[in-house]
Scaffold this active site. Structure first.
Site, PDB file in Angstrom:
ATOM      1  N   GLN A 134       0.431  -1.170  -0.208  1.00 41.57           N
ATOM      2  CA  GLN A 134       0.031   0.031  -0.437  1.00 41.57           C
ATOM      3  C   GLN A 134       1.202   1.288   0.280  1.00 41.57           C
ATOM      4  OE1 GLN A 134      -1.913   0.830   3.503  1.00 41.57           O
ATOM      5  NE2 GLN A 134      -3.612   1.430   3.133  1.00 41.57           N
ATOM      6  N   GLY A 135       0.559   1.694  -1.053  1.00 42.79           N
ATOM      7  CA  GLY A 135       1.544   3.023  -1.457  1.00 42.79           C
ATOM      8  C   GLY A 135       1.038   4.220  -1.250  1.00 42.79           C
ATOM      9  N   SER A 137       1.101   6.237   2.651  1.00 41.56           N
ATOM     10  CA  SER A 137       2.246   7.826   3.057  1.00 41.56           C
ATOM     11  C   SER A 137       2.753   8.330   2.888  1.00 41.56           C
ATOM     12  CB  SER A 137       2.050   6.360   4.973  1.00 41.56           C
ATOM     13  OG  SER A 137       0.941   5.872   5.548  1.00 41.56           O
ATOM     14  N   SER A 169       4.747  -0.942   3.954  1.00 39.15           N
ATOM     15  CA  SER A 169       5.092  -2.872   3.980  1.00 39.15           C
ATOM     16  C   SER A 169       5.247  -3.533   2.834  1.00 39.15           C
ATOM     17  CB  SER A 169       3.856  -3.008   5.533  1.00 39.15           C
ATOM     18  OG  SER A 169       3.897  -2.385   6.140  1.00 39.15           O
ATOM     19  N   GLU A 252      -9.408  -1.905   5.782  1.00 37.77           N
ATOM     20  CA  GLU A 252      -7.642  -1.606   6.653  1.00 37.77           C
ATOM     21  C   GLU A 252      -8.501  -1.466   8.395  1.00 37.77           C
ATOM     22  OE1 GLU A 252      -5.243   1.085   5.737  1.00 37.77           O
ATOM     23  OE2 GLU A 252      -4.147   0.770   7.395  1.00 37.77           O
ATOM     24  N   GLU A 381      -4.959   9.771  18.389  1.00 38.15           N
ATOM     25  CA  GLU A 381      -5.028  10.556  18.263  1.00 38.15           C
ATOM     26  C   GLU A 381      -6.203  10.681  17.316  1.00 38.15           C
ATOM     27  OE1 GLU A 381      -1.985   9.775  18.733  1.00 38.15           O
ATOM     28  OE2 GLU A 381      -1.316  10.580  20.790  1.00 38.15           O
TER      29      GLU A 381
HETATM   30  C1  FAD Z   1       3.516  -0.892  11.572  1.00 38.03           C
HETATM   31  C2  FAD Z   1       3.775   0.489  10.673  1.00 38.03           C
HETATM   32  C3  FAD Z   1       3.008  -0.179   9.408  1.00 38.03           C
HETATM   33  C4  FAD Z   1       2.217   0.813   8.047  1.00 38.03           C
HETATM   34  N1  FAD Z   1       2.291   0.055   6.644  1.00 38.03           N
HETATM   35  C5  FAD Z   1       2.540   1.167   6.246  1.00 38.03           C
HETATM   36  C6  FAD Z   1       1.591   0.871   4.645  1.00 38.03           C
HETATM   37  O1  FAD Z   1       2.164   0.088   4.305  1.00 38.03           O
HETATM   38  N2  FAD Z   1       1.232   1.773   3.705  1.00 38.03           N
HETATM   39  C7  FAD Z   1       1.176   3.220   4.185  1.00 38.03           C
HETATM   40  O2  FAD Z   1       0.439   3.416   2.999  1.00 38.03           O
HETATM   41  N3  FAD Z   1       1.587   3.628   5.534  1.00 38.03           N
HETATM   42  C8  FAD Z   1       2.224   2.342   6.390  1.00 38.03           C
HETATM   43  N4  FAD Z   1       2.023   2.977   7.904  1.00 38.03           N
HETATM   44  C9  FAD Z   1       1.932   4.576   7.771  1.00 38.03           C
HETATM   45  C10 FAD Z   1       1.048   5.334   8.600  1.00 38.03           C
HETATM   46  O3  FAD Z   1      -0.664   4.558   8.110  1.00 38.03           O
HETATM   47  C11 FAD Z   1       1.243   6.757   9.537  1.00 38.03           C
HETATM   48  O4  FAD Z   1       2.591   5.748  10.605  1.00 38.03           O
HETATM   49  C12 FAD Z   1      -0.014   7.028  10.308  1.00 38.03           C
HETATM   50  O5  FAD Z   1      -0.988   7.557   9.733  1.00 38.03           O
HETATM   51  C13 FAD Z   1       0.415   8.416  10.612  1.00 38.03           C
HETATM   52  O6  FAD Z   1       0.940   8.877  10.483  1.00 38.03           O
HETATM   53  P1  FAD Z   1       2.717  10.208  10.714  1.00 38.03           P
HETATM   54  O7  FAD Z   1       3.446   8.314  10.298  1.00 38.03           O
HETATM   55  O8  FAD Z   1       2.407  10.097   9.393  1.00 38.03           O
HETATM   56  O9  FAD Z   1       2.264  10.760  11.544  1.00 38.03           O
HETATM   57  P2  FAD Z   1       1.573  11.699  12.147  1.00 38.03           P
HETATM   58  O10 FAD Z   1       0.216  11.891  11.027  1.00 38.03           O
HETATM   59  O11 FAD Z   1       2.839  13.332  11.123  1.00 38.03           O
HETATM   60  O12 FAD Z   1       1.552  11.923  13.257  1.00 38.03           O
HETATM   61  C14 FAD Z   1       2.145  12.252  14.934  1.00 38.03           C
HETATM   62  C15 FAD Z   1       1.152  12.893  15.528  1.00 38.03           C
HETATM   63  O13 FAD Z   1       1.183  14.184  15.121  1.00 38.03           O
HETATM   64  C16 FAD Z   1      -0.604  13.220  15.836  1.00 38.03           C
HETATM   65  N5  FAD Z   1      -1.348  13.213  15.342  1.00 38.03           N
HETATM   66  C17 FAD Z   1      -1.895  13.941  13.502  1.00 38.03           C
HETATM   67  N6  FAD Z   1      -2.757  14.661  13.324  1.00 38.03           N
HETATM   68  C18 FAD Z   1      -3.438  14.307  14.467  1.00 38.03           C
HETATM   69  C19 FAD Z   1      -5.018  15.669  14.887  1.00 38.03           C
HETATM   70  N7  FAD Z   1      -5.502  16.003  14.161  1.00 38.03           N
HETATM   71  N8  FAD Z   1      -4.919  14.971  16.065  1.00 38.03           N
HETATM   72  C20 FAD Z   1      -4.662  15.198  16.608  1.00 38.03           C
HETATM   73  N9  FAD Z   1      -2.929  14.859  17.230  1.00 38.03           N
HETATM   74  C21 FAD Z   1      -2.352  14.451  15.026  1.00 38.03           C
HETATM   75  C22 FAD Z   1      -0.265  11.649  15.587  1.00 38.03           C
HETATM   76  O14 FAD Z   1      -1.612  10.871  16.426  1.00 38.03           O
HETATM   77  C23 FAD Z   1       1.110  11.310  15.915  1.00 38.03           C
HETATM   78  O15 FAD Z   1       1.204  11.488  17.501  1.00 38.03           O
HETATM   79  C24 FAD Z   1       2.367   2.482   8.979  1.00 38.03           C
HETATM   80  C25 FAD Z   1       2.764   2.356   9.858  1.00 38.03           C
HETATM   81  C26 FAD Z   1       3.306   1.561  10.369  1.00 38.03           C
HETATM   82  C27 FAD Z   1       3.654   2.056  12.525  1.00 38.03           C
END
Ligand code: FAD
Length: 397
Positions: A134-135, A137, A169, A252, A381
């Protein structure tokens, strides 16, 4: 409300339980060996022949993808019976086949894909011949997914893709990717995205593995440099990809199976605590274990709420977020409990059969894995925001 099985459900459960007992290959029974907790399907990867046999047997009943229509090789099981099947599989510690392809890509294609896409992609997904990632993020687009910056520009019969994804992933073992890219940078952010099917062998794609705390490189950074995707690989309409992606995310987030796997984990933990403790368990330890079992029952009932909504043809929304929130935080409480139970040795993560490495390092690896539970698939969150605004009707902050 009566939470017990109806007489018909009881018969189905009995039938499924007997079928699993008769058909699960010997090599896949019992202890998951060095496999990870919470990922029962990967626990037996070492025995590929037994896994292939099990897949074949499940498929003879349409149980690899029991929710799918029969014309695609599913079993068309009613929602409640899908839940019973998952529950019985978890109870028997029988590996399941799922992942991005079966769980999200194929159901999305059934809804939005053109006929040629359904014909070309669904069967290889079901048979396990083609893997998907899944591309979505990007470094600047996670919780706020609509901020995706990877560009796809139309050029003749192709789109040309440039940009970067992160946390993808399984990209390193995938044949195809579902890709969300920006096709109209001038439009409001939700309205300029498109959803593509991308062959991972296309020139211009580079992968960099990301090593997680456990020491595994399960996810990756993916870079695109002038990657050509045929325009026919667009799913749905150009610039309407957000709505297709939202459907994929709904698949998902319905994490019903997870609670069932947690129950298996805690029961295994109790068995281990009984065997490992020579001096008997303290009252505190016993209470901690009972507390977890009660919370798992809460999680199961929250899941049943989602399942019963689906059975009535309703689409769960904040209800699914509540399950994700409660279950992922429960996983972290379970991990803390393993630490209290196993003490210092519980932090070891090797895979040795030794009394110094409880449960072949599964406790330690579970503690480390559990950290990501409240991030992947949407952070706690974000789930709380959904429950607050859509569930309680509170204004946005
Ligand atoms: C094990 C794992 C596998 C994954 N696999 C995939 C995958 O295969 N494909 C893919 O596309 N993605 C994947 N992801 C990515 C995942 O979807 C993102 O990590 C997730 O959506 C959070 O985005 P971010 O890491 O950019 O954090 P951010 O969105 O930058 O968040 C950082 C912090 O800010 C807080 N925050 C953000 N917005 C708000 C708001 N509006 N209100 C309150 N707090 C907020 C969040 O809760 C967090 O604590 C994976 C992540 C993990 C951990």
């Amino acid at each position: 409300m009566d939470f017990s099985d109806s007489p018909e459900e009881r018969d189905v459960r009995e039938e499924i339980r007997t079928w699993i007992a008769a058909n699960l290959p010997e090599a896949l029974r019992g202890d998951a060996g060095e496999g990870e907790w919470g990922q029962l399907s990967s626990g037996h990867e070492r025995d590929r022949a037994a896994m292939a046999t099990w897949r074949e047997r499940l498929q003879s009943r349409g149980f690899v993808a029991p929710a799918w229509p029969k014309r695609y090789g599913g079993a068309e099981l009613p929602v409640m019976q899908q839940f019973i099947l998952k529950e019985e599989m978890a109870r028997a510690r029988a590996p399941r086949f799922g992942g991005v392809g079966i769980g999200w890509v194929a159901p999305t294609l059934m809804q939005f894909g053109e006929d040629w896409m359904k014909e070309r992609f669904i069967e290889p997904i079901l048979a396990g011949r083609e893997r998907w990632c899944q591309g979505f993020s990007e470094p600047g687009a996670g919780s706020d997914l609509a901020s995706v910056q990877t560009r796809a520009v139309r050029d003749g019969d192709d789109f040309v893709v440039t940009g970067q994804k992160i946390w993808t992933s399984g990209a390193h073992i995938s044949d195809w990717m579902i890709l969300l890219a920006r096709t109209d940078p001038a439009a409001p952010k939700h309205k300029g995205l498109s959803y593509f099917l991308l062959d991972m062998k296309t020139p211009g794609i580079t992968l960099t593995p990301i090593v997680n705390m456990v020491g595994n490189s399960g996810f990756n950074q993916v870079f695109f440099e002038n990657v050509r995707v045929p325009a026919r690989n667009l799913v749905g309409q150009e610039n309407r990809g957000w709505y297709v992606a939202a459907t994929t995310l709904d698949f998902e987030r319905s994490l019903v199976d997870l609670c069932l796997e947690y129950q298996v984990i805690v029961l295994e933990l109790i068995r281990w605590a009984r065997e490992a403790s020579t001096a008997g368990l303290t009252a505190e330890t016993r209470h901690a274990l009972v507390e977890l079992l009660i919370e798992i029952e809460v999680a199961r009932n929250l899941s049943l709420r989602v399942v019963s909504m689906q059975a009535r043809g309703q689409i769960p929304n904040y209800e699914a977020s509540i399950v994700k929130l409660f279950a992922s935080e429960l996983e972290q409480r379970m991990a803390t409990a393993t630490f209290h139970l196993g003490g210092m040795l519980s932090q070891l993560t090797g895979r040795r059969q030794s009394r110094w490495e409880p449960l072949m390092g599964r406790l330690g690896r579970f503690q480390l894995h559990s950290v990501a539970a409240t991030i992947g698939g949407g952070t706690s969150e974000v789930q709380r925001n959904i429950a607050a605004t859509r569930g309680l009707g509170l204004p946005r902050g």
